[in-house]
Design a protein around this motif. Sequence first.
Motif, PDB file in Angstrom:
ATOM      1  N   ALA A  68     -16.603   3.744  -7.582  1.00  0.00           N
ATOM      2  CA  ALA A  68     -15.717   2.685  -8.076  1.00  0.00           C
ATOM      3  C   ALA A  68     -15.220   3.028  -9.476  1.00  0.00           C
ATOM      4  O   ALA A  68     -14.056   2.788  -9.819  1.00  0.00           O
ATOM      5  CB  ALA A  68     -16.461   1.354  -8.073  1.00  0.00           C
ATOM      6  N   ALA A  69     -16.105   3.618 -10.282  1.00  0.00           N
ATOM      7  CA  ALA A  69     -15.717   3.969 -11.650  1.00  0.00           C
ATOM      8  C   ALA A  69     -14.639   5.048 -11.667  1.00  0.00           C
ATOM      9  O   ALA A  69     -13.749   5.042 -12.522  1.00  0.00           O
ATOM     10  CB  ALA A  69     -16.943   4.436 -12.429  1.00  0.00           C
ATOM     11  N   SER A  70     -14.695   5.990 -10.709  1.00  0.00           N
ATOM     12  CA  SER A  70     -13.713   7.078 -10.719  1.00  0.00           C
ATOM     13  C   SER A  70     -12.323   6.595 -10.330  1.00  0.00           C
ATOM     14  O   SER A  70     -11.324   7.228 -10.682  1.00  0.00           O
ATOM     15  CB  SER A  70     -14.166   8.209  -9.787  1.00  0.00           C
ATOM     16  OG  SER A  70     -14.265   7.770  -8.452  1.00  0.00           O
ATOM     17  N   PHE A  71     -12.236   5.467  -9.596  1.00  0.00           N
ATOM     18  CA  PHE A  71     -10.927   4.915  -9.255  1.00  0.00           C
ATOM     19  C   PHE A  71     -10.468   3.863 -10.272  1.00  0.00           C
ATOM     20  O   PHE A  71      -9.390   3.289 -10.116  1.00  0.00           O
ATOM     21  CB  PHE A  71     -10.954   4.298  -7.856  1.00  0.00           C
ATOM     22  CG  PHE A  71     -10.818   5.306  -6.755  1.00  0.00           C
ATOM     23  CD1 PHE A  71      -9.592   5.878  -6.466  1.00  0.00           C
ATOM     24  CD2 PHE A  71     -11.918   5.707  -6.029  1.00  0.00           C
ATOM     25  CE1 PHE A  71      -9.460   6.818  -5.460  1.00  0.00           C
ATOM     26  CE2 PHE A  71     -11.803   6.649  -5.016  1.00  0.00           C
ATOM     27  CZ  PHE A  71     -10.568   7.205  -4.736  1.00  0.00           C
ATOM     28  N   ALA A  72     -11.303   3.604 -11.273  1.00  0.00           N
ATOM     29  CA  ALA A  72     -10.917   2.675 -12.337  1.00  0.00           C
ATOM     30  C   ALA A  72     -11.226   3.309 -13.688  1.00  0.00           C
ATOM     31  O   ALA A  72     -11.597   2.633 -14.640  1.00  0.00           O
ATOM     32  CB  ALA A  72     -11.669   1.355 -12.181  1.00  0.00           C
ATOM     33  N   GLY A 546      -5.558  -8.353  -1.713  1.00  0.00           N
ATOM     34  CA  GLY A 546      -6.054  -8.607  -3.066  1.00  0.00           C
ATOM     35  C   GLY A 546      -5.620  -7.607  -4.099  1.00  0.00           C
ATOM     36  O   GLY A 546      -6.081  -7.648  -5.240  1.00  0.00           O
ATOM     37  N   GLY A 547      -4.719  -6.690  -3.737  1.00  0.00           N
ATOM     38  CA  GLY A 547      -4.320  -5.650  -4.680  1.00  0.00           C
ATOM     39  C   GLY A 547      -3.020  -5.916  -5.396  1.00  0.00           C
ATOM     40  O   GLY A 547      -2.468  -5.013  -6.033  1.00  0.00           O
ATOM     41  N   SER A 548      -2.497  -7.128  -5.288  1.00  0.00           N
ATOM     42  CA  SER A 548      -1.257  -7.502  -5.986  1.00  0.00           C
ATOM     43  C   SER A 548      -0.124  -6.520  -5.697  1.00  0.00           C
ATOM     44  O   SER A 548       0.494  -5.960  -6.605  1.00  0.00           O
ATOM     45  CB  SER A 548      -1.500  -7.593  -7.496  1.00  0.00           C
ATOM     46  OG  SER A 548      -2.495  -8.540  -7.789  1.00  0.00           O
ATOM     47  N   GLY A 549       0.132  -6.304  -4.410  1.00  0.00           N
ATOM     48  CA  GLY A 549       1.222  -5.415  -4.029  1.00  0.00           C
ATOM     49  C   GLY A 549       0.764  -4.069  -3.536  1.00  0.00           C
ATOM     50  O   GLY A 549       1.557  -3.294  -2.991  1.00  0.00           O
ATOM     51  N   ALA A 576       2.365   3.810  -9.329  1.00  0.00           N
ATOM     52  CA  ALA A 576       1.344   2.810  -9.005  1.00  0.00           C
ATOM     53  C   ALA A 576       0.284   2.728 -10.098  1.00  0.00           C
ATOM     54  O   ALA A 576      -0.154   1.633 -10.471  1.00  0.00           O
ATOM     55  CB  ALA A 576       0.703   3.147  -7.665  1.00  0.00           C
ATOM     56  N   THR A 577      -0.140   3.877 -10.632  1.00  0.00           N
ATOM     57  CA  THR A 577      -1.173   3.855 -11.674  1.00  0.00           C
ATOM     58  C   THR A 577      -0.658   3.200 -12.947  1.00  0.00           C
ATOM     59  O   THR A 577      -1.422   2.587 -13.691  1.00  0.00           O
ATOM     60  CB  THR A 577      -1.657   5.280 -12.001  1.00  0.00           C
ATOM     61  OG1 THR A 577      -0.540   6.078 -12.411  1.00  0.00           O
ATOM     62  CG2 THR A 577      -2.339   5.916 -10.811  1.00  0.00           C
ATOM     63  N   THR A 578       0.642   3.311 -13.188  1.00  0.00           N
ATOM     64  CA  THR A 578       1.223   2.713 -14.395  1.00  0.00           C
ATOM     65  C   THR A 578       1.418   1.212 -14.239  1.00  0.00           C
ATOM     66  O   THR A 578       1.129   0.436 -15.154  1.00  0.00           O
ATOM     67  CB  THR A 578       2.576   3.378 -14.717  1.00  0.00           C
ATOM     68  OG1 THR A 578       2.376   4.782 -14.887  1.00  0.00           O
ATOM     69  CG2 THR A 578       3.178   2.791 -15.975  1.00  0.00           C
ATOM     70  N   LYS A 579       1.866   0.794 -13.060  1.00  0.00           N
ATOM     71  CA  LYS A 579       2.223  -0.614 -12.869  1.00  0.00           C
ATOM     72  C   LYS A 579       1.072  -1.482 -12.367  1.00  0.00           C
ATOM     73  O   LYS A 579       1.038  -2.683 -12.634  1.00  0.00           O
ATOM     74  CB  LYS A 579       3.408  -0.714 -11.900  1.00  0.00           C
ATOM     75  CG  LYS A 579       4.706  -0.141 -12.452  1.00  0.00           C
ATOM     76  CD  LYS A 579       5.858  -0.373 -11.475  1.00  0.00           C
ATOM     77  CE  LYS A 579       7.181   0.110 -12.054  1.00  0.00           C
ATOM     78  NZ  LYS A 579       8.313  -0.120 -11.120  1.00  0.00           N
ATOM     79  N   ALA A 582      -5.306  -1.714 -11.584  1.00  0.00           N
ATOM     80  CA  ALA A 582      -6.428  -2.413 -10.948  1.00  0.00           C
ATOM     81  C   ALA A 582      -6.262  -2.476  -9.437  1.00  0.00           C
ATOM     82  O   ALA A 582      -7.250  -2.486  -8.690  1.00  0.00           O
ATOM     83  CB  ALA A 582      -6.564  -3.820 -11.520  1.00  0.00           C
ATOM     84  N   GLY A 583      -5.008  -2.519  -8.962  1.00  0.00           N
ATOM     85  CA  GLY A 583      -4.770  -2.589  -7.526  1.00  0.00           C
ATOM     86  C   GLY A 583      -5.255  -1.352  -6.794  1.00  0.00           C
ATOM     87  O   GLY A 583      -5.683  -1.424  -5.637  1.00  0.00           O
ATOM     88  N   ILE A 584      -5.202  -0.190  -7.465  1.00  0.00           N
ATOM     89  CA  ILE A 584      -5.671   1.057  -6.843  1.00  0.00           C
ATOM     90  C   ILE A 584      -7.179   1.003  -6.641  1.00  0.00           C
ATOM     91  O   ILE A 584      -7.695   1.361  -5.577  1.00  0.00           O
ATOM     92  CB  ILE A 584      -5.268   2.264  -7.706  1.00  0.00           C
ATOM     93  CG1 ILE A 584      -3.740   2.377  -7.762  1.00  0.00           C
ATOM     94  CG2 ILE A 584      -5.883   3.548  -7.161  1.00  0.00           C
ATOM     95  CD1 ILE A 584      -3.240   3.470  -8.670  1.00  0.00           C
TER      96      ILE A 584
END
Length: 689
Positions: A68-72, A546-549, A576-579, A582-584
Amino acid sequence: MATSTGTISTSAGPLDVATLVSKLMGAEAKVLDPLTSQASSYNSLISAYGNLKNAVSTYQSALKGLTAASFAAQKASVANSGTGTTLTTDPFTADVNTDDSTKVLAQKIQSAGYPSSQQFTAGDSVAIKIGTNPPTFVTLQANATLAGVRDAINASKAGVTASIVTDGTGDHLVMESNTAGTANTIKVQANNSLAALAYDPSSSNPSTVTQTQAPRDATAAASGTYSVSVSQLAQAQKITSTGFAAGYSFDSGILAIKTGTGSTAIIKPATNTLAGVRDAINASDAGVSATIVSDGTAAHLVLTAKDSGSANSIRVTGTGSYAALTFDPSGKYSSPGVTTGQTYDAGTGALTLKVGNTTTNVALSGAGKTLQDVRDAINTANAGVTASITNDGTQDHLVLTPSGTGATSPVSLTGTGDFANLSGSTMGQLQAAQDAKLSIDGTTVTSPSNTVKDAISGVTLNLTKVTTAADNFSLTISNDTTGVTSTATTFVSAYNALAKAITSLTQQTPATTLGQAGTSSPLASESSVQSILTQLRSALLGNVPGGSGISSLTDIGIGFQKDGTLALDATKLSTATTKNFAGIANLFTSTATTNADGTTTGTNGILTNVQKLVDGFLADGGIIDTKTKGLQASLKINTDRQTVINTRLTSMQDQYTNQFNALNLTLASMNATQSYLTQQLANLPKASS
């Protein structure tokens, strides 16, 4: 085919028994051809499933490296917008999400204490359930101790690691979830002799099993830009003794050493040399490390506190000859008590003050000198100490305070004659105990260590230098979009490696020449292999709310190609990473929670679902294990059938051999009779003409 035990003879008659038997057995042995071909097929499939298992295991290992940490992921950057030029490197570094309060944790539970002789009964069992996974049943195959229960649990691969800890109440079984996070809680059902190992917080039934570590999900660091200045680094106190000549020995007394609020260590060296004192201190739990340093003329005992910070100052009290190693955290020397009003005759004695390597003879003359006169004479000498007098309520003490607030030298006062009762010494301070001091956005922060963990949530500061007034350092905590892109690339590459391995194991190659058959890889027609790919593709194509788009991999630029592999659109992922950073993380690592009534809340992320699928593929009783064991069982049946047939063929070969040998003997006998009759007929008298 087994070797015959019959005897083959080619000289007993006209028949070539060996050739006849060989040809007959060659025909009989053809019954083995289908079984041999079938065994070869089984072995090829077993080997191919082994290769498949290796490929899936490699994929599993790659997935475990994605958390989870590596994707956030977040990152820290340090900048200086000031005009300071004295620092060639940054005065601190920052680690993000290494703070203990933000780390993901696995649940850990512990049983009540058992006596070491405790026996658990064969046939009794526990069922261990992790999160929403199905339970794993562990049944004792024989009577066992707690260690046997531990080993059975670990062998079952139930999703926990079992261990044993021992304290005053007995042996405790500890189980820790192999996967961290609140979605991976432990529940245990148990029966009979194992009943006390049951654990279910949602149940109303009492349990003697307790939770020793609660599960926790990782939390993000506090993003933003912070102004940071460092005014002081933390350091450990270091003190040094006066010099001791080679061969000096301590003939009496003991040492008592206390560091900070720790307990006092009483030390009685076994060897009365300075080296013996050093070794005894290092073997104790005094909270200091001891070394010996030589200045070329004498040896000095140096003590360094093991922990930095102002609270960890050193106090040493020595009795007897060890009094020379006394040190008060204040650095002051206090003489033994003397009666108020006592006078001294300088004509019958003298007073010598030594500060470091500098010796001063205190200027005193005549009789009737008071302690105040001694004080004034020392202060007049400017010998590196300030003298004063204190009273403890009954007696006066001459107090010598080293000059300065940092490094100070050892102080010794040697008196003869009337002044003998003022003799004593104290160790000097090479380095004061002090806290780190820094300012974060104008707020003063102190820390006993240069590793500052609690000043900014989720951030650990590692202080290395002091900043100057001309510096203006800032720390920026931001989303690590590059790191997340790298993690997503790893996710795609890991799947593609598996997909290519499976393609190689299931490939069918058509013939290139008319009339010839094509070739197929061993697993080409295995539906179980296709099932693995189908399940993985379904999980990868899943939707996560739940990913806001962002609800699917296609939303971040990951999709399937015609050859079945995944492709990554770097531009779409960057957007996606810029906008929606958290959704990723939600897409990949969100977790569903199980409520007390058995219902679930939320949805598992794609990484979570894929990891569970892969774990299931590789588990005992999983699709690969089941297929492999089935093939191994079929191969054993085949081998057993071949053994039976070979035994029958061996018997048949013996029978043929013996029959042809007997026939040869019969033919030989008939030939002999024929020869005899021919000879006899030839010897008959011929009729006269």
